[in-house]
Design an enzyme around this catalytic site. Sequence first.
Site, PDB file in Angstrom:
ATOM      1  N   HIS A  17       6.496 -38.109  23.151  1.00  0.00           N
ATOM      2  CA  HIS A  17       5.030 -38.082  23.151  1.00  0.00           C
ATOM      3  C   HIS A  17       4.491 -38.190  24.582  1.00  0.00           C
ATOM      4  O   HIS A  17       3.578 -37.462  24.967  1.00  0.00           O
ATOM      5  CB  HIS A  17       4.468 -39.270  22.352  1.00  0.00           C
ATOM      6  CG  HIS A  17       4.783 -39.271  20.889  1.00  0.00           C
ATOM      7  ND1 HIS A  17       5.364 -40.345  20.258  1.00  0.00           N
ATOM      8  CD2 HIS A  17       4.576 -38.343  19.922  1.00  0.00           C
ATOM      9  CE1 HIS A  17       5.497 -40.084  18.975  1.00  0.00           C
ATOM     10  NE2 HIS A  17       5.039 -38.874  18.733  1.00  0.00           N
ATOM     11  N   LYS A  41       1.683 -41.937   5.340  1.00  0.00           N
ATOM     12  CA  LYS A  41       2.978 -42.538   5.674  1.00  0.00           C
ATOM     13  C   LYS A  41       2.831 -44.048   5.867  1.00  0.00           C
ATOM     14  O   LYS A  41       1.876 -44.514   6.463  1.00  0.00           O
ATOM     15  CB  LYS A  41       3.516 -41.960   6.998  1.00  0.00           C
ATOM     16  CG  LYS A  41       4.071 -40.570   6.917  1.00  0.00           C
ATOM     17  CD  LYS A  41       4.754 -40.206   8.247  1.00  0.00           C
ATOM     18  CE  LYS A  41       3.986 -39.150   9.003  1.00  0.00           C
ATOM     19  NZ  LYS A  41       4.480 -38.837  10.322  1.00  0.00           N
ATOM     20  N   SER A 127       9.630 -40.619  16.183  1.00  0.00           N
ATOM     21  CA  SER A 127       9.372 -42.042  15.945  1.00  0.00           C
ATOM     22  C   SER A 127      10.286 -42.559  14.831  1.00  0.00           C
ATOM     23  O   SER A 127      10.810 -43.677  14.916  1.00  0.00           O
ATOM     24  CB  SER A 127       7.913 -42.258  15.545  1.00  0.00           C
ATOM     25  OG  SER A 127       7.060 -41.842  16.575  1.00  0.00           O
TER      26      SER A 127
HETATM   27  P1  ADP Z   1       6.394 -37.906  14.820  1.00  0.00           P
HETATM   28  O1  ADP Z   1       6.631 -36.489  14.358  1.00  0.00           O
HETATM   29  O2  ADP Z   1       7.433 -38.405  15.766  1.00  0.00           O
HETATM   30  O3  ADP Z   1       5.980 -38.874  13.769  1.00  0.00           O
HETATM   31  P2  ADP Z   1       3.631 -37.737  15.613  1.00  0.00           P
HETATM   32  O4  ADP Z   1       3.052 -37.353  14.323  1.00  0.00           O
HETATM   33  O5  ADP Z   1       3.147 -39.017  16.195  1.00  0.00           O
HETATM   34  O6  ADP Z   1       5.189 -37.774  15.740  1.00  0.00           O
HETATM   35  O7  ADP Z   1       3.436 -36.541  16.644  1.00  0.00           O
HETATM   36  C1  ADP Z   1       2.366 -36.366  17.512  1.00  0.00           C
HETATM   37  C2  ADP Z   1       2.602 -35.104  18.312  1.00  0.00           C
HETATM   38  O8  ADP Z   1       3.693 -35.298  19.210  1.00  0.00           O
HETATM   39  C3  ADP Z   1       2.978 -33.879  17.491  1.00  0.00           C
HETATM   40  O9  ADP Z   1       2.398 -32.756  18.091  1.00  0.00           O
HETATM   41  C4  ADP Z   1       4.478 -33.819  17.597  1.00  0.00           C
HETATM   42  O10 ADP Z   1       4.956 -32.507  17.427  1.00  0.00           O
HETATM   43  C5  ADP Z   1       4.657 -34.288  19.020  1.00  0.00           C
HETATM   44  N1  ADP Z   1       5.982 -34.846  19.262  1.00  0.00           N
HETATM   45  C6  ADP Z   1       6.590 -35.837  18.573  1.00  0.00           C
HETATM   46  N2  ADP Z   1       7.810 -36.100  19.093  1.00  0.00           N
HETATM   47  C7  ADP Z   1       7.970 -35.234  20.140  1.00  0.00           C
HETATM   48  C8  ADP Z   1       9.027 -34.977  21.076  1.00  0.00           C
HETATM   49  N3  ADP Z   1      10.182 -35.656  21.020  1.00  0.00           N
HETATM   50  N4  ADP Z   1       8.843 -34.024  22.009  1.00  0.00           N
HETATM   51  C9  ADP Z   1       7.698 -33.325  22.041  1.00  0.00           C
HETATM   52  N5  ADP Z   1       6.668 -33.505  21.188  1.00  0.00           N
HETATM   53  C10 ADP Z   1       6.790 -34.436  20.252  1.00  0.00           C
END
Ligand code: ADP
Length: 161
Positions: A17, A41, A127
Amino acid sequence: MKIAVCPGSFDPVTLGHIDIIERAAALFDKVIVVVMANSSKKSLFSVEERVNLIKRCFNREDIEVDTYGGLLVDYVKEKNAVAIVKGLRAMSDFDYEFQQALTNKSLLPQAETVFLAAKGKNMFLSSSMVKEVCSLNGDISRFVPEMILNDVVKRCKGEKS
Ligand code: ADP
């Protein structure tokens, strides 16, 4: 001023992130990281805790952290943002993200969704993976920012932080 919004659940924020948020900040004048509070979730950290964890990772004026419980496009409109920035890890992210982007575009045509490709080393990072590895006593120091590592470890192992 060109504002971008980076939405997500961030439960907790990972180095994947952080990379996307910093790269978005290089492209726009201001980035607002929004912890979306309407996810079905079950979360490990409360929305307020997630906001605080993200705030501790940045000390710069062009990155703000906020929370929102409604429709993302309403938030984007309210903030006059021009773009929604999302990270793409693999093809498995693509179907869902593309569908979201098309929906948001039809709801708010003036906002663009910008996809940034994940760095190779973050391709597998999520995460949920961090929570699983940590709860089984694995080392997560390469996956989460150093300044929040202790809090994440304590919570994953079931202690109150
Ligand atoms: P997760 O899928 O880990 O629960 P979130 O819903 O918090 O994550 O994702 C927020 C944004 O960050 C989304 O656009 C997701 O694609 C992106 N994201 C999550 N993990 C990564 C990563 N390892 N590398 C790049 N982008 C990421």
